[in-house]
Design an enzyme around this catalytic site. Structure first.
Site, mmCIF file in Angstrom:
data_model
loop_
_atom_site.group_PDB
_atom_site.id
_atom_site.type_symbol
_atom_site.label_atom_id
_atom_site.label_comp_id
_atom_site.label_asym_id
_atom_site.label_seq_id
_atom_site.Cartn_x
_atom_site.Cartn_y
_atom_site.Cartn_z
ATOM 1 N N HIS A 5 0.848 -1.215 -0.077
ATOM 2 C CA HIS A 5 0.012 0.024 0.065
ATOM 3 C C HIS A 5 0.978 1.169 -0.135
ATOM 4 C CE1 HIS A 5 -2.729 3.092 1.389
ATOM 5 N NE2 HIS A 5 -3.651 2.283 1.089
ATOM 6 N N LEU A 61 4.002 4.134 -9.095
ATOM 7 C CA LEU A 61 3.320 3.564 -10.030
ATOM 8 C C LEU A 61 4.374 2.677 -11.028
ATOM 9 C CD1 LEU A 61 0.979 2.136 -11.697
ATOM 10 C CD2 LEU A 61 0.554 4.644 -12.922
ATOM 11 N N TRP A 74 7.395 1.949 -10.694
ATOM 12 C CA TRP A 74 8.177 1.015 -9.843
ATOM 13 C C TRP A 74 7.231 -0.298 -9.757
ATOM 14 C CZ3 TRP A 74 6.962 -0.735 -5.107
ATOM 15 C CH2 TRP A 74 7.622 -1.626 -4.535
ATOM 16 N N CYS A 118 -8.101 7.389 -6.281
ATOM 17 C CA CYS A 118 -8.449 8.581 -5.433
ATOM 18 C C CYS A 118 -9.554 8.364 -4.640
ATOM 19 C CB CYS A 118 -8.277 9.983 -6.268
ATOM 20 S SG CYS A 118 -9.243 9.753 -7.626
ATOM 21 N N LEU A 172 -12.154 9.588 -10.603
ATOM 22 C CA LEU A 172 -12.492 10.258 -11.864
ATOM 23 C C LEU A 172 -11.319 11.241 -12.027
ATOM 24 C CD1 LEU A 172 -16.437 10.392 -11.203
ATOM 25 C CD2 LEU A 172 -15.210 8.937 -12.475
ATOM 26 N N ARG A 215 -7.723 12.413 -10.103
ATOM 27 C CA ARG A 215 -6.386 12.372 -9.690
ATOM 28 C C ARG A 215 -5.839 11.054 -10.296
ATOM 29 N NH1 ARG A 215 -7.248 13.608 -3.410
ATOM 30 N NH2 ARG A 215 -9.258 12.638 -4.045
#
Length: 282
Positions: A154, A178, A180, A193, A197, A199
């Site tokens: 996470h 992302l 990585w 996010c 819709l 970010r």
């Protein structure tokens, strides 16, 4: 999974049919009138998982409905977005590429079980600020704890909601995380996010633009054709400019043509990739 034995739907706008108008994951508003355009359950592209057996507004508290109304009003005003987020329907998501899923916020630990078991998610990239999580009443600690139990990484890269400048400034680090995760190759990456819709689509489009040999318009159209949404293209152009023209004598981005940095040369893409990868762990 007691709650995950719930309804799920898979759809794309391409094969939209009238008889399925009553199945909804998003609501879009026609320019001339408030038409409730529903997305069908039976099409490929977008998967929407409902967290309840009978999703709908009947069991939604007044407080929850007010939150959704306030949020969607702000989204329309600040993003000029015709789309709406319906928190009461549960988590919804879209498979954009084989390695990449874009969606709304997981609302409970059972959503993490679903992502692991149904979509082989190994990484979650959360773009919410703390205040977003508090606004929706999400118990993030329980979600992070379940991620650890299932071996899901996470990650958080907060950006301010409805704020193109914040998104622009945070895009390089978010895309670094992302890229990585994708490069590790242990499973899919779930980028979210609050509503999925703005970010999250923005970060995913920037990733495809910078690392998947697409120009910005191709990357943008690829995502929004699968997940109807309205991420800020100017924020992505601005972040591209910031990375490619990182020198004190560069001309102001605001003075450039409206389509500037919608495409980049190969050497610029390599430079951007180097600078983004250098942000890993920062």
């Amino acid at each position: 999974m007691s709650v995950i034995g719930s309804k799920s739907c898979i759809f794309s706008v391409a094969r939209y049919t009238r008889e399925n108008e009553k199945s909804s994951c998003f609501t879009s508003i026609n320019k001339k009138s408030s038409l409730d355009l529903r997305f069908p359950r039976n099409l490929a592209g977008v998967s929407c998982k409902f967290s309840g057996e009978n999703p709908g507004t009947n069991g939604v508290s007044l407080s929850s409905k007010n939150k959704m109304e306030d949020y969607n009003t702000a989204m329309k005003r600040l993003m000029r977005s015709p789309y709406e987020y319906h928190h009461d329907l549960g988590m919804n998501y879209t498979l954009i590429r084989d390695e990449l899923i874009v969606g709304s916020q997981p609302q409970k630990p059972e959503d993490i079980d679903h992502l692991k078991q149904e979509q082989n998610v190994a990484y979650i990239l959360n773009l919410q600020q703390d205040k977003d999580i508090e606004y929706w009443g999400i118990d993030l600690d329980s979600i992070v704890r379940r991620c650890k139990e299932l071996g899901i990484r996470h990650m958080r890269r907060p950006a301010k909601d409805f704020d193109p400048l914040s998104l622009r400034s945070q895009l390089p680090k978010a895309v670094s995380s992302l890229e990585w995760a994708v490069s590790e190759g242990k499973g899919r990456v779930y980028v979210h996010c609050s509503a999925g819709l703005g970010r999250a689509p923005g970060v995913s489009i920037a990733y495809m633009y910078w690392f998947c040999d697409m120009n910005l318009n191709t990357a943008y159209d690829t995502l929004v054709s699968k997940r109807p949404c309205g991420p800020n293209k100017g924020a992505i152009r601005g972040a591209t400019y910031d990375l490619a023209k990182n020198d004190p004598w560069k001309e102001p981005f605001e003075s450039l043509p409206e389509n500037a940095f919608e495409d980049i040369a190969d050497w610029e893409r390599k430079l951007i990739q180097e600078r983004v990868r250098a942000l890993r762990g920062t």
